[in-house]
Design a protein around this motif. Structure first.
Motif, PDB file in Angstrom:
ATOM      1  N   GLY A 134       0.776  -1.228   0.000  1.00 16.94           N
ATOM      2  CA  GLY A 134       0.000   0.000   0.000  1.00 16.94           C
ATOM      3  C   GLY A 134       0.806   1.274   0.000  1.00 16.94           C
ATOM      4  N   ASN A 135       2.145   1.190   0.099  1.00 18.01           N
ATOM      5  CA  ASN A 135       2.960   2.399   0.043  1.00 18.01           C
ATOM      6  C   ASN A 135       2.890   3.011  -1.354  1.00 18.01           C
ATOM      7  OD1 ASN A 135       4.596   2.434   2.720  1.00 18.01           O
ATOM      8  ND2 ASN A 135       4.761   0.313   2.001  1.00 18.01           N
ATOM      9  N   PRO A 136       2.711   4.326  -1.455  1.00 21.00           N
ATOM     10  CA  PRO A 136       2.618   4.940  -2.787  1.00 21.00           C
ATOM     11  C   PRO A 136       3.926   4.888  -3.567  1.00 21.00           C
ATOM     12  CG  PRO A 136       2.623   6.621  -1.073  1.00 21.00           C
ATOM     13  CD  PRO A 136       2.480   5.302  -0.381  1.00 21.00           C
ATOM     14  N   LEU A 137       5.056   4.751  -2.863  1.00 22.30           N
ATOM     15  CA  LEU A 137       6.363   4.718  -3.515  1.00 22.30           C
ATOM     16  C   LEU A 137       7.281   3.808  -2.715  1.00 22.30           C
ATOM     17  CD1 LEU A 137       8.385   5.975  -5.647  1.00 22.30           C
ATOM     18  CD2 LEU A 137       8.914   7.682  -3.883  1.00 22.30           C
ATOM     19  N   ILE A 138       8.014   2.946  -3.402  1.00 23.91           N
ATOM     20  CA  ILE A 138       9.017   2.121  -2.735  1.00 23.91           C
ATOM     21  C   ILE A 138      10.327   2.202  -3.508  1.00 23.91           C
ATOM     22  CG2 ILE A 138       7.354   0.503  -1.733  1.00 23.91           C
ATOM     23  CD1 ILE A 138       8.074  -1.490  -3.943  1.00 23.91           C
ATOM     24  N   ALA A 139      11.427   1.991  -2.794  1.00 22.55           N
ATOM     25  CA  ALA A 139      12.755   1.946  -3.410  1.00 22.55           C
ATOM     26  C   ALA A 139      13.258   0.510  -3.366  1.00 22.55           C
ATOM     27  CB  ALA A 139      13.712   2.871  -2.670  1.00 22.55           C
ATOM     28  N   ILE A 140      13.790   0.043  -4.484  1.00 21.92           N
ATOM     29  CA  ILE A 140      14.307  -1.322  -4.594  1.00 21.92           C
ATOM     30  C   ILE A 140      15.798  -1.226  -4.892  1.00 21.92           C
ATOM     31  CG2 ILE A 140      14.161  -3.507  -5.838  1.00 21.92           C
ATOM     32  CD1 ILE A 140      11.259  -2.704  -6.597  1.00 21.92           C
ATOM     33  N   GLU A 141      16.617  -1.679  -3.957  1.00 18.51           N
ATOM     34  CA  GLU A 141      18.064  -1.590  -4.159  1.00 18.51           C
ATOM     35  C   GLU A 141      18.530  -2.638  -5.164  1.00 18.51           C
ATOM     36  OE1 GLU A 141      22.316  -1.492  -1.716  1.00 18.51           O
ATOM     37  OE2 GLU A 141      20.492  -2.186  -0.693  1.00 18.51           O
ATOM     38  N   ILE A 142      19.497  -2.251  -6.011  1.00 18.35           N
ATOM     39  CA  ILE A 142      20.134  -3.185  -6.938  1.00 18.35           C
ATOM     40  C   ILE A 142      21.647  -3.050  -6.784  1.00 18.35           C
ATOM     41  CG2 ILE A 142      18.219  -3.169  -8.581  1.00 18.35           C
ATOM     42  CD1 ILE A 142      19.791  -1.224 -10.317  1.00 18.35           C
ATOM     43  N   PRO A 143      22.419  -4.054  -7.186  1.00 17.89           N
ATOM     44  CA  PRO A 143      23.879  -3.970  -7.022  1.00 17.89           C
ATOM     45  C   PRO A 143      24.464  -2.814  -7.826  1.00 17.89           C
ATOM     46  CG  PRO A 143      23.183  -6.217  -7.547  1.00 17.89           C
ATOM     47  CD  PRO A 143      21.997  -5.334  -7.773  1.00 17.89           C
ATOM     48  N   SER A 144      25.521  -2.223  -7.311  1.00 19.07           N
ATOM     49  CA  SER A 144      26.177  -1.134  -8.039  1.00 19.07           C
ATOM     50  C   SER A 144      26.962  -1.649  -9.237  1.00 19.07           C
ATOM     51  CB  SER A 144      27.106  -0.355  -7.106  1.00 19.07           C
ATOM     52  OG  SER A 144      28.095  -1.223  -6.562  1.00 19.07           O
ATOM     53  N   ASP A 145      27.395  -2.921  -9.200  1.00 22.65           N
ATOM     54  CA  ASP A 145      28.104  -3.518 -10.334  1.00 22.65           C
ATOM     55  C   ASP A 145      27.745  -5.001 -10.402  1.00 22.65           C
ATOM     56  OD1 ASP A 145      29.846  -4.478 -12.281  1.00 22.65           O
ATOM     57  OD2 ASP A 145      31.481  -3.143 -11.681  1.00 22.65           O
ATOM     58  N   TRP A 146      26.653  -5.290 -11.077  1.00 26.56           N
ATOM     59  CA  TRP A 146      26.129  -6.649 -11.156  1.00 26.56           C
ATOM     60  C   TRP A 146      27.082  -7.580 -11.900  1.00 26.56           C
ATOM     61  CZ3 TRP A 146      23.481 -10.369  -9.345  1.00 26.56           C
ATOM     62  CH2 TRP A 146      22.919 -11.373 -10.132  1.00 26.56           C
ATOM     63  N   THR A 147      27.707  -7.106 -12.963  1.00 29.19           N
ATOM     64  CA  THR A 147      28.624  -7.952 -13.729  1.00 29.19           C
ATOM     65  C   THR A 147      29.807  -8.379 -12.870  1.00 29.19           C
ATOM     66  OG1 THR A 147      27.986  -6.840 -15.785  1.00 29.19           O
ATOM     67  CG2 THR A 147      30.037  -8.091 -15.811  1.00 29.19           C
ATOM     68  N   ALA A 148      30.398  -7.432 -12.142  1.00 37.29           N
ATOM     69  CA  ALA A 148      31.538  -7.756 -11.278  1.00 37.29           C
ATOM     70  C   ALA A 148      31.126  -8.698 -10.154  1.00 37.29           C
ATOM     71  CB  ALA A 148      32.137  -6.474 -10.705  1.00 37.29           C
TER      72      ALA A 148
END
Length: 397
Positions: free
Chosen positions: A324-338
């Motif tokens: 129900g939150n109007p906005l959420i933040a989803i963290e992703i890796p800063s360097d997925w390939t590495a």
């Protein structure tokens, strides 16, 4: 479906993947550079309105074609390969309702063609449609970036200006190709929206962080607009930070659909299941005065992940935040390939848990979200997902 002795295979048929790969093998894969690559045939061909066409005699394959949509919805481009001459490629325009027809308008496929005049240039980099030598370099660059075998690379004939099913651009530093972009015409949506499927883009690692990807995409949008195309769509790995910051932060695209384990191949950039976000981008672009542009600007300037909106995950761990939150933040890796190269177990945890989170969150239903932006906050990269309200859907329609 059978048309005059030809069998037309659609992607909805359970046997399509096996049949398509069998046809590719009979036509010389993995050693025939003229064939469409297997990941495109498996994941994208029928999704854009293409099809596989075969003709057999006494249970032996005689003729096969991979049919691609063109700018005319009533016409397809039949890419024919004869089983007894797998290296020979023949392009024919035929009526979509007669896909197996042996006649049609032959498209003269040149082996050599000159580059078109550059349409944009900055910082010693020119953007334009490629010549035949540039097409060869683009194919080589694709292989270098993804460390892919030759069979997974797109054939050079797709870059030819006479090909009515594709659109291509290259970024040049002198005569050296340092970036490329290749897209396919797609069948219109049911509501008449005309679509370009942007299939693959790459930038030479030595030339990154110079805005080349942004310039390629903007020129693609200009060319698409001149052809009357309404929208450009593509897929992107949700865990690639650079891609997220480009697609959502710079271009203003959005995503409402998640495709887990979408692509069948593995390479240096995809050592784990290749899940993807479905990206949508309106060709008209953003006028800074529009309501959508103002909304996006306010979001970027006001959001503080963890303060103004909850963070949905702690690294690879799903925090199971309250719906129900109007906005959420989803963290992703800063360097997925590495991360995939240095710690595959941790990378696998990221992929597994983010797949579950995105599959649950994305969509247009109650308590679901659209990914509309991406930001860097205190060295961490976040996707921003807004609740799929009627007003937000209106802004992005």
């Amino acid at each position: 479906m059978v048309h005059g002795g030809f069998r037309v295979w659609s992607g909805s048929e359970p046997d399509f993947p096996r049949q398509a790969e069998q046809v590719r093998s009979l036509l010389g894969a993995p050693d025939n550079p003229a064939l469409l690559p297997p990941q495109f045939v498996a994941a994208a061909l029928t999704g854009i309105g293409g099809m596989l066409i075969t003709r057999s005699r006494a249970d032996a394959l005689v003729d096969a074609a991979f049919a691609l949509p063109t700018r005319d919805p009533s016409v397809i481009l039949a890419v024919r390969h004869a089983a007894n001459r797998p290296g020979a490629t023949r392009l024919t325009l035929v009526a979509r309702d007669r896909p197996g027809a042996p006649d049609g308008t032959l498209v003269d496929l040149p082996t050599d063609w000159k580059a078109q005049e550059s349409v944009f240039a900055t910082d010693s980099i020119a953007i334009g449609e490629p010549g035949s030598e540039h097409a060869k370099q683009a194919r080589q660059l694709q292989g270098q970036i993804w460390q892919s075998p030759p069979d997974n690379l797109y054939p050079t004939w797709l870059y030819a200006p006479v090909c009515p099913a594709s659109m291509s651009l290259v970024a040049l530093h002198g005569d050296r190709v340092v970036g490329f972009l290749l897209g396919f015409q797609s069948q219109p949506d049911r509501d008449g929206t005309t679509v370009l499927e942007s299939q693959v883009m790459g930038v030479d690692p030595d030339y990154r962080n110079r805005g080349i990807a942004v310039h390629l995409k903007h020129q693609q949008a200009i060319m698409a607009g001149m052809l009357g195309i309404d929208a450009i769509r593509w897929t992107a790995d949700p865990l690639q930070a650079g891609s997220a910051l480009l697609n959502f932060g710079r271009l203003g695209a959005f995503s409402r659909r998640f495709l887990p384990d979408y692509l069948p191949f593995r390479n240096e950039l995809n050592r784990l299941p290749a899940s993807r976000l479905r990206i949508e981008w309106t060709v008209a672009g953003e006028d800074p005065r529009t309501e959508l542009s103002q909304h996006r600007l306010h979001l970027r300037e006001s959001v503080v992940p963890g303060t103004t909106c909850p963070i949905a995950n702690d690294g690879p761990m799903d925090l199971q935040i309250t719906p129900g939150n109007p906005l959420i933040a989803i963290e992703i890796p800063s360097d997925w390939t590495a991360l995939q190269q240095s710690d595959l177990a941790t990378a696998r945890a990221w992929r597994t848990n983010l797949d579950d989170l995105l599959l649950r969150c994305l969509g247009e239903g109650p308590d679901q979200y659209l990914i509309t932006n991406a930001v860097i906050h205190r060295g961490r990269v976040f996707l921003l997902a807004e609740q799929a309200t009627n007003n937000l859907l209106r802004l992005y329609s």
